[in-house]
Every structure is written in structure tokens, then in C-alpha cells.
Design an enzyme around this catalytic site. Structure first.
Site, PDB file in Angstrom:
ATOM      1  N   ARG A  17       0.051   7.249 -32.597  1.00 44.25           N
ATOM      2  CA  ARG A  17      -0.674   8.357 -32.987  1.00 44.25           C
ATOM      3  C   ARG A  17      -0.540   9.416 -32.474  1.00 44.25           C
ATOM      4  O   ARG A  17      -0.060  10.012 -32.439  1.00 44.25           O
ATOM      5  CB  ARG A  17      -2.244   7.562 -32.955  1.00 44.25           C
ATOM      6  CG  ARG A  17      -3.146   9.267 -33.865  1.00 44.25           C
ATOM      7  CD  ARG A  17      -4.400   9.091 -33.791  1.00 44.25           C
ATOM      8  NE  ARG A  17      -4.962   8.315 -33.110  1.00 44.25           N
ATOM      9  CZ  ARG A  17      -6.333   7.530 -33.269  1.00 44.25           C
ATOM     10  NH1 ARG A  17      -7.083   8.148 -34.421  1.00 44.25           N
ATOM     11  NH2 ARG A  17      -7.127   7.819 -32.068  1.00 44.25           N
ATOM     12  N   LYS A  60      -4.077  14.930 -32.859  1.00 46.80           N
ATOM     13  CA  LYS A  60      -5.216  14.749 -31.670  1.00 46.80           C
ATOM     14  C   LYS A  60      -5.023  15.940 -30.820  1.00 46.80           C
ATOM     15  O   LYS A  60      -4.660  15.211 -28.946  1.00 46.80           O
ATOM     16  CB  LYS A  60      -5.672  13.123 -31.408  1.00 46.80           C
ATOM     17  CG  LYS A  60      -7.112  12.724 -31.198  1.00 46.80           C
ATOM     18  CD  LYS A  60      -7.165  11.430 -30.931  1.00 46.80           C
ATOM     19  CE  LYS A  60      -8.905  10.392 -30.169  1.00 46.80           C
ATOM     20  NZ  LYS A  60      -9.905  11.332 -30.841  1.00 46.80           N
ATOM     21  N   GLU A 115     -14.904  14.297 -42.035  1.00 45.32           N
ATOM     22  CA  GLU A 115     -15.491  13.681 -40.893  1.00 45.32           C
ATOM     23  C   GLU A 115     -16.714  13.871 -40.358  1.00 45.32           C
ATOM     24  O   GLU A 115     -17.061  14.750 -40.524  1.00 45.32           O
ATOM     25  CB  GLU A 115     -13.560  13.200 -39.791  1.00 45.32           C
ATOM     26  CG  GLU A 115     -13.501  14.235 -39.361  1.00 45.32           C
ATOM     27  CD  GLU A 115     -12.191  14.168 -38.446  1.00 45.32           C
ATOM     28  OE1 GLU A 115     -11.993  13.473 -38.250  1.00 45.32           O
ATOM     29  OE2 GLU A 115     -11.499  15.242 -37.881  1.00 45.32           O
TER      30      GLU A 115
HETATM   31  N1  PXG Z   1     -12.259  11.558 -36.186  1.00 51.88           N
HETATM   32  C1  PXG Z   1     -12.644  12.095 -35.000  1.00 51.88           C
HETATM   33  C2  PXG Z   1     -12.622  13.925 -35.215  1.00 51.88           C
HETATM   34  C3  PXG Z   1     -12.149  11.291 -33.250  1.00 51.88           C
HETATM   35  O1  PXG Z   1     -12.633  12.269 -32.482  1.00 51.88           O
HETATM   36  C4  PXG Z   1     -11.928   9.679 -34.550  1.00 51.88           C
HETATM   37  C5  PXG Z   1     -12.381  10.150 -35.340  1.00 51.88           C
HETATM   38  C6  PXG Z   1     -12.875   7.513 -35.024  1.00 51.88           C
HETATM   39  O2  PXG Z   1     -11.240   7.538 -34.423  1.00 51.88           O
HETATM   40  P1  PXG Z   1     -10.715   6.154 -34.305  1.00 51.88           P
HETATM   41  O3  PXG Z   1      -9.237   6.425 -33.754  1.00 51.88           O
HETATM   42  O4  PXG Z   1     -11.182   6.379 -32.087  1.00 51.88           O
HETATM   43  O5  PXG Z   1     -11.360   5.279 -34.543  1.00 51.88           O
HETATM   44  C7  PXG Z   1     -12.656  10.203 -33.820  1.00 51.88           C
HETATM   45  C8  PXG Z   1     -12.149   9.756 -32.272  1.00 51.88           C
HETATM   46  C9  PXG Z   1     -16.118  10.262 -28.000  1.00 51.88           C
HETATM   47  C10 PXG Z   1     -15.356  10.435 -28.635  1.00 51.88           C
HETATM   48  O6  PXG Z   1     -16.786   9.815 -26.871  1.00 51.88           O
HETATM   49  C11 PXG Z   1     -14.707   9.744 -29.550  1.00 51.88           C
HETATM   50  C12 PXG Z   1     -13.538  10.697 -30.249  1.00 51.88           C
HETATM   51  C13 PXG Z   1     -13.153  10.267 -29.800  1.00 51.88           C
HETATM   52  C14 PXG Z   1     -13.225  11.448 -28.713  1.00 51.88           C
HETATM   53  C15 PXG Z   1     -14.400  11.210 -27.739  1.00 51.88           C
HETATM   54  O7  PXG Z   1     -17.376   9.249 -28.680  1.00 51.88           O
HETATM   55  N2  PXG Z   1     -13.329   9.726 -31.764  1.00 51.88           N
END
Ligand code: PXG
Length: 297
Positions: free
Chosen positions: A50, A150, A183
Site C-alpha cells: 500500500r 494514505k 468509512e
Molecule cells: N480508514 C482510515 C481513514 C484510516 O486512517 C483505516 C481506515 C484502517 O486501515 P488499516 O490498514 O489500519 O486496517 C485507517 C487506518 C490511529 C490511527 O492512531 C489509525 C489509522 C491511521 C492512523 C492512525 O488510530 N487507521
């Protein structure tokens, strides 16, 4: 704490980047949030894939090959002696001038990696679930920098999360421009109705979560349910039997109250609990080993 920056380790106090880095000046860069469980880095290949896709989408050349980034991630966790960790990997455009022109960032892009202990929701939240609200902030459109990247521009997510906090909730749901659910500020979202599981498609404007993909695999494998990706309005959440979120930090966790409406029985439902259990079992028994020699692939 030892922090990796461009090939060297620094103490926390000395881990600094330039004020001329376009990552700071413009949020011009990308990141990954990764977990290690029990001395193994969870789905590292997926996170790196990713990262590569995000880099490509924003015309960013990674400073070192992906294989070396993989090694740097493992070494950073090892240097900090962590078994369970939250790993933040950031690539910035690098040092430029005060203009927008990325060609002025003449050096390489910069890579830094932080590995820290992880702050989690208290265990009781996995039983009683989270409270969610719909944010007034809309998800970025697909004609903007797609939410699939991201990027270091997380202001919309941060402000959405602040709305949740102000409302006494833990997470915020972002609708897209057409009013469909996309989301949450840091998690993907699913709902369950009559034994079927639904989640928004990538075309709704989502970050394609690593956890989301794992949960879709586990739902098929362990529950025999193929998750349906389709657009839906938030009313489908209100009338769902169960709602749950997925993310690296939260893993799998129920949403039990949304905009004041109680979802299902108001606690984590049976299928969500099954998925929490299967996810944890899987996360604790897989991944790239940090302390054993990594086998040649
Ligand atoms: N959507 C968004 C907008 C995210 O930032 C996810 C979905 C879930 O993706 P993953 O790959 O983690 O299953 C994310 C990611 C935090 C934090 O500190 C969480 C994310 C990113 C940055 C910080 O809670 N989640």
C-alpha cells in the site's frame, strides 16, 4: 526509544527533520500504521504494497527499495526491544524551498520509522462497543487525492474525530459526496443484517484497510460468509443487526450506538464477537518475525 531516520537511529530527543521538508510545509508525504503482535509484524507485505501504491499515486520516489524498507521496519522494532508495537512509517517529499514545486525537493524523499508501545481501547469496549456519530465533514471525492492514498493530509479525519469526541463518541462516520457511508476517521466500517455482511466498496472513497481485507478473508474462511461490497446510506447502519469497525489500532470492534440510535442489542453482537476472536487468534500467530532470522523468500 530509538527512531529510524534515513538509515540511522536517533534518540527521541534528537529525532528531527527539517522545517523545509515538504512533509511539514505541505503535508506532502505518505504513511503507514502497522502493528506487531508477539514479536511478529502483522501483514507487513500488505502495508508495504500500500505504501508503494500511495507513493506512486503522489509521484513520490521511495528513498530506498521496498525490500530495504522492510528490513528497516524489522530493525526498528528490534532496536526498541518491542514484541507488541505500533509502528509508524512515514515518507516525506524531503527538503525543498517555500514553493509548491516538488522538483525543488532536490534530495531524496525521507523515511522515518517510529516503533512504540501501543495505546488500545480498554478491553471492556470490545464487549460493550463504541458510540459513533456521523461527521459533518464529507469524505474527499475520488476526483481529489483519493482516500485510497494514505497521505499526510489527515486534517479532515482529525476534525471528524474531534466532532466525535465533542459528542461523547469514540469514532466519526464520514459520508461521501453522494451521501453514502464511506468509512470512519481511522477505521473501515461494516454492518451485518440477517447473517449477511456488508461494507462500502473502494469506489465509495475509502482507505483499503489491511484489517478490512483480513476480516473479509476470515469472514469467508471461518464464518462461511462472503462480505458484500456495496454502497449504502447510513439508514442501513441504523437498522443493522450489528455494526463493526476494523483498523490497525482498533482491530475489530463493534459500533453499538450511532447518532443516538441503538444498534441491535446495544452491545457487541454474536458475529462481531466471532470475528474479534478469529482476528485475534490470527494476528497472534502470523507475521514477519522480528527476533528470528527472516527466512529467504
Ligand atoms: N480508514 C482510515 C481513514 C484510516 O486512517 C483505516 C481506515 C484502517 O486501515 P488499516 O490498514 O489500519 O486496517 C485507517 C487506518 C490511529 C490511527 O492512531 C489509525 C489509522 C491511521 C492512523 C492512525 O488510530 N487507521
Amino acid at each position: 526509544m530509538k527512531i529510524y531516520i534515513d538509515g540511522k537511529f536517533y534518540d527521541k530527543e534528537d529525532a528531527k527533520i527539517s522545517v523545509f521538508d515538504h512533509g511539514v510545509l505541505y503535508g506532502d508525504g505518505i504513511f503507514e500504521g502497522i502493528r506487531a503482535y508477539n514479536g511478529r509484524i502483522f501483514r507487513l507485505d500488505d502495508h508495504l504494497a500500500r505504501l508503494e501504491d500511495s507513493a506512486n499515486a503522489i509521484l513520490l520516489k521511495l528513498p530506498i527499495p521496498l525490500k530495504e524498507i522492510e528490513k528497516a521496519v524489522v530493525e526498528t522494532v528490534r532496536a526498541n526491544g518491542l514484541k507488541d508495537a505500533y509502528i509508524r512509517l512515514v515518507v516525506t517529499r524531503g527538503v525543498g524551498d517555500l514553493g509548491l514545486d516538488m522538483r525543488k525537493c532536490k534530495g531524496n524523499s525521507s523515511l522515518f520509522i517510529i516503533a512504540d508501545r501501543i495505546e488500545l481501547y480498554p478491553e471492556e469496549f470490545y464487549e460493550k462497543g463504541l458510540t459513533l456519530v456521523t461527521s459533518t465533514i464529507r469524505q474527499k471525492g475520488l476526483d481529489q487525492v483519493t482516500p485510497g492514498v494514505k497521505s499526510l493530509n489527515y486534517l479532515a479525519n482529525i476534525l471528524a474525530r474531534a466532532e466525535a469526541t465533542a459528542a461523547g463518541a469514540q469514532e466519526a462516520i464520514l459520508l461521501n459526496a453522494s451521501g453514502h457511508v464511506s468509512e470512519c476517521s481511522g477505521d473501515n466500517i461494516f454492518f451485518i443484517k440477517d447473517g449477511r455482511i456488508f461494507t462500502p466498496p473502494t469506489s465509495a472513497g475509502i482507505l483499503v484497510g489491511v484489517t478490512r481485507n483480513v476480516v473479509m478473508e476470515l469472514a469467508a474462511e471461518k464464518l462461511g460468509v462472503k462480505v458484500v461490497e456495496r454502497n449504502f446510506p447510513r439508514y442501513d447502519l441504523y437498522s443493522a443487526d450489528e455494526v463493526f469497525l476494523t483498523g490497525t489500532g482498533a482491530e475489530v470492534i463493534a459500533g453499538v450506538k450511532i447518532d443516538g440510535r441503538v444498534i441491535g442489542k446495544g452491545v457487541a453482537g454474536p458475529m462481531t464477537k466471532q470475528l474479534i476472536k478469529h482476528f485475534r487468534e490470527y494476528a497472534n500467530t502470523t507475521g514477519t518475525p522480528v527476533y528470528e532470522t527472516v527466512k529467504a523468500k
